[in-house]
Design an enzyme around this catalytic site. Structure first.
Site, mmCIF file in Angstrom:
data_model
loop_
_atom_site.group_PDB
_atom_site.id
_atom_site.type_symbol
_atom_site.label_atom_id
_atom_site.label_comp_id
_atom_site.label_asym_id
_atom_site.label_seq_id
_atom_site.Cartn_x
_atom_site.Cartn_y
_atom_site.Cartn_z
ATOM 1 C CB SER A 318 49.650 99.657 7.537
ATOM 2 O OG SER A 318 48.566 98.779 7.843
ATOM 3 C CG ASP A 319 44.979 104.444 8.448
ATOM 4 O OD1 ASP A 319 44.149 103.763 9.089
ATOM 5 O OD2 ASP A 319 44.906 105.670 8.365
#
Length: 794
Positions: A318-319
């Site tokens: 994920s970011d």
């Protein structure tokens, strides 16, 4: 929402029925995924869909990984999904406390970011492999975006070189330096298409064109990862941000992307497909949503298109905090639901939000079906660690002698200088103002950006330091012709108007032999969370430019920026405008090389420069509409009535210090089958008295199609060196597959009929055209803009 929700139920049913650990969906679900990331009409979902993936089903994980999966507890598996911040971007390793080491011993962390240093990370790795139950090594990561200690030009600048080998070299040096400091993983390349320069992160990518971006993506993956990730000087690359992050409404960072299914597949996804084909080891999901579907929770995209259709078997991260932010999107009511949504979608690792580590166990208890997703995620992470050689030699990245010998070497600085030279774009050069190889008197440099070292490092600087930078002012001073004195006036600030400083600069300009005006944006106006409502010059810079150019229209303007800007007054008044972007540690010498004529500029724009912010978003490749833009205001057409129909400077534009002419393009075949190859050749002659470089560009147009097609699409380019007075023949080798349109069912359709090809020096400077007849149609599985055009030069 219904389309993707239905797809999620299909995949859950398939998983429960088949209990598979490998690919997550059947052929029917794969076909559905390819068509469903942007919602399709319900009728499309009811019809039987053939398989669209040509990839073989994933093999089982290696025996070592399978054994670990059998031995690990649920808590230990969850620990592998956790990426923790070991410090802050400006204070690396600061959070590696005794308590944090205890978490490593307990197997509660799989990766750290914001860490660096061969010695401290070696000590941390020893704790993981010697003091935890299973001895699983950690992954150490950092945003090494355009250099580690040797900082290269910002990515949009390197894209302006139109030379993928420049990017490959910059990435290779970045990998050598970063791995010497203990790092295994970089969050680059950023390959988001950006057609609205209000978006601050346009600085991190390759601009607006999917073909150019695809080629630059491939080059970076090759540079970072080399030929084998097991080598200790290669680093795991990350294609980011999967989705359409660069399509944010209004150019506002993190915002929703509301685009068509066709645009998503034909424009935004090709660079990500090209990265997968190049062997990229990881992907990062985007913060944003696409038509209401947050990417970090969209199974149809991550498990569907990326894994099942394209065959990706690496790691998906994920970011920063994006899993927790699914609550803000409104698709989860609590952190546990957000974690389950992301895990089910195919996200393997949680960057810093703590959701997987803190909230996933309870969700696994309430929904045992998630355990299969957990095993898949852990298997992907362990497999990447294995490919990096960390199980066999976990301390290979922790040689302090190599670290000391690798950083900011003279060879690396020389490469940074060369790439900076290749990245500059000469936008205007009336009256042969440049080069200043024989200046008429002393030189006055005006503008605070001329001495701003920090701005030359760009928005991502890893371990780069301002003291490493040779400023533009220093470069112009040290590189000036013999006997020429260089003086300096600041002209005031960037965003605020300093009338006194401007007046002093104007008075000095009136008396100077030559004037170099350095204007633009500083580093803090470009990058993440740096979107601007206006791409005009900041107030202080606009006032300075207006005053100086009124007194000295013969001034040379150096434009420092991280985005395309609207500079109509500068473009009209100044005799010469050189776009320098933000050039890294060797900015000054590189600028001096070009300004004083030791080197010739030959960069090209990877994005259109607008005339005004109100013209945005703008791209050379938009469809023509039923009433194409007409310069005649009396004709009702697709235009603004208060602006010309053209950009200030078009995609592909760039000048140099010599001139080139093109011969008539030649075709190897005038009629081809859908899978046939054909060549287009053109002779290019250097008519000047100096050796020079030209960027030969090939554009395509499908004049009659089932859908409205772009006015032009880049389908090939080559930066070529041509000695003075000599000619070369540039040959592009293509296939009709490069004209295929997205077919709506996960496939691509090659249509029969005429294809027009245009060759020239930019999108608005076409020297010749030829047409090819495609005799029959066919289907393919590859995004057209991701297919490389081979180019040869004789």
């Amino acid at each position: 929402m219904a389309v993707v929700q239905n797809f999620a139920r299909i995949i859950e049913h398939l998983r429960a029925e088949r209990g598979q650990r490998g690919r997550a969906a059947s052929a029917v679900a794969v076909a559905f995924a390819a068509a469903s990331c942007v919602a399709a009409p319900p009728a499309q979902t009811a019809a039987p869909a053939p398989p669209v993936s040509e990839a073989e089903p994933a093999s089982d994980f290696s025996p070592r990984v399978e054994s670990l999966l059998d031995e690990m507890t649920v808590d230990q598996k969850i620990g592998q999904l956790v990426q923790a911040a070991g410090g802050r971007s400006k204070s690396l390793n600061s959070r590696l406390t005794d308590a944090e080491l205890d978490r490593v011993r307990a197997g509660k962390v799989g990766s750290y970011l914001h860490v660096a240093g061969a010695e401290p990370l070696g000590a941390l790795q020893r704790v993981a492999v010697e003091e935890s139950e299973h001895g699983i090594p950690l992954l150490f990561a950092m945003d090494v975006v355009h250099g580690y200690r040797t900082i290269f030009p910002v990515p949009i600048a390197i894209a302006s070189s139109f030379d993928p080998s420049a990017w490959e070299e910059a990435a290779r040096i970045s990998a050598v330096e970063a791995t010497s400091a203990g790092l295994h993983w970089t969050f680059a390349p950023m390959i988001d298409i950006a057609r609205d320069p209000r978006w601050g992160r346009i600085v991190e990518g390759a601009g607006s064109d999917p073909y150019l971006s695809s080629q630059m993506a491939v080059a970076q993956v090759r540079g970072y990862q080399g030929t084998s990730l097991a080598e200790p000087d290669t680093i795991l690359a990350t294609a980011k941000h999967l989705g359409a992050y660069g399509a944010a409404l209004g150019g506002r960072d993190y915002g929703s992307a509301d685009i068509s299914e066709r645009t998503f597949h034909e424009v935004y996804l090709p660079p990500f497909y090209a990265a997968e084909e190049a062997g990229v080891g990881s992907y990062m999901t985007a913060f944003n949503d696409i038509g209401g579907e947050p990417v970090t929770g969209t199974e149809a995209l991550v498990d569907g298109i990326l894994r099942d259709q394209w065959g990706f078997d690496g790691l998906v991260v994920s970011d920063w905090n994006a899993i927790a932010e699914l609550l803000n999107h409104g698709v989860a009511s609590n952190r546990g639901e957000a974690g389950a949504l992301a895990l089910r979608a195919g996200v393997d690792m949680d960057m810093t939000s703590g959701v997987f580590g803190e909230d996933l166990a309870a969700m696994l208890e309430s929904d045992p079906a998630l355990k299969a997703d957990l095993d898949l995620a852990v298997g992907h992470i362990l497999s990447v660690k294995e490919r990096l050689g960390l199980f066999d030699n976990p301390l290979a990245y922790h040689d302090t002698a190599r670290e000391q010998a690798s950083l900011l070497t003279p060879e690396h600085r020389a490469a940074a200088r060369e790439i900076a030279v290749r990245s500059m774009v000469l936008l205007k050069n009336d009256n042969q103002t440049l080069p200043l190889n024989e200046p008429s008197g002393d030189i006055l440099v005006i503008g605070t950006l001329a001495e701003d070292r920090m701005t030359q490092l760009g928005s991502w600087r890893a371990r780069g330091e301002a003291d490493d930078v040779v400023s533009i002012l220093e470069g112009l001073t040290d590189g000036a012709p013999d006997g020429v004195k260089v003086r300096y006036e600041s002209g005031g600030g960037i965003q605020t108007v300093d009338e006194t400083a401007i007046a002093a600069a104007v008075e000095a300009a009136k008396a100077a032999g030559e004037v170099i005006l350095v204007i633009g944006e500083d580093f803090d106006l470009s990058g993440e969370a740096r979107s601007r409502s206006s791409v005009e010059l900041p107030a202080g810079q606009k006032a300075l430019a207006d005053a100086v150019l009124a007194a000295r229209p013969d001034a040379v303007v150096l434009l420092v920026t991280g985005r395309a800007m609207a500079i109509p007054d500068v473009a009209e008044k100044a005799d010469a405008v050189l776009l320098t972007w933000m050039l890294g540690v060797e900015a000054g010498p590189a600028v001096a090389d070009v300004v004083y004529g030791a080197r010739m500029p030959a960069g090209r724009l990877p994005v259109d420069f607008p005339r005004a912010t109100g013209q945005l978003p703008f791209t050379y490749s938009e469809p023509p509409s039923g009433r194409p833009a007409n310069p005649d205001l009396s004709v009702d057409s697709n235009r603004y009535m208060d602006l010309p129909i053209t950009p200030q400077f078009a995609f592909g534009h760039g000048l140099t210090y010599t001139t080139f002419t093109y011969g008539e393009p030649q075709l190897s075949k005038r009629a081809v089958g859908p899978m046939d190859a054909f060549d287009i050749s053109v002779d290019v002659t250097n008519n000047g008295e100096r050796d020079g470089e030209e960027v030969v560009q090939l554009y395509m147009r499908d004049p009659v199609s089932r859908t409205a097609r772009p006015k032009k699409e880049l389908r090939g380019f080559k930066r070529v060196s041509i000695p003075a007075g000599q000619s070369v023949t540039v040959t592009f080798s293509l296939s009709p597959a490069q004209s295929a349109t997205y077919d709506g069912d996960g496939g691509w359709l090659i249509e029969p009929g005429r294809l027009d090809f245009m060759i020239g020096s930019s999108s608005d400077d076409i020297a010749g055209e030829v047409s090819v007849e495609v005799t029959e149609g066919a289907q393919t599985r590859v995004p057209a803009a991701a297919i490389e055009t081979e180019v040869s030069v004789q």
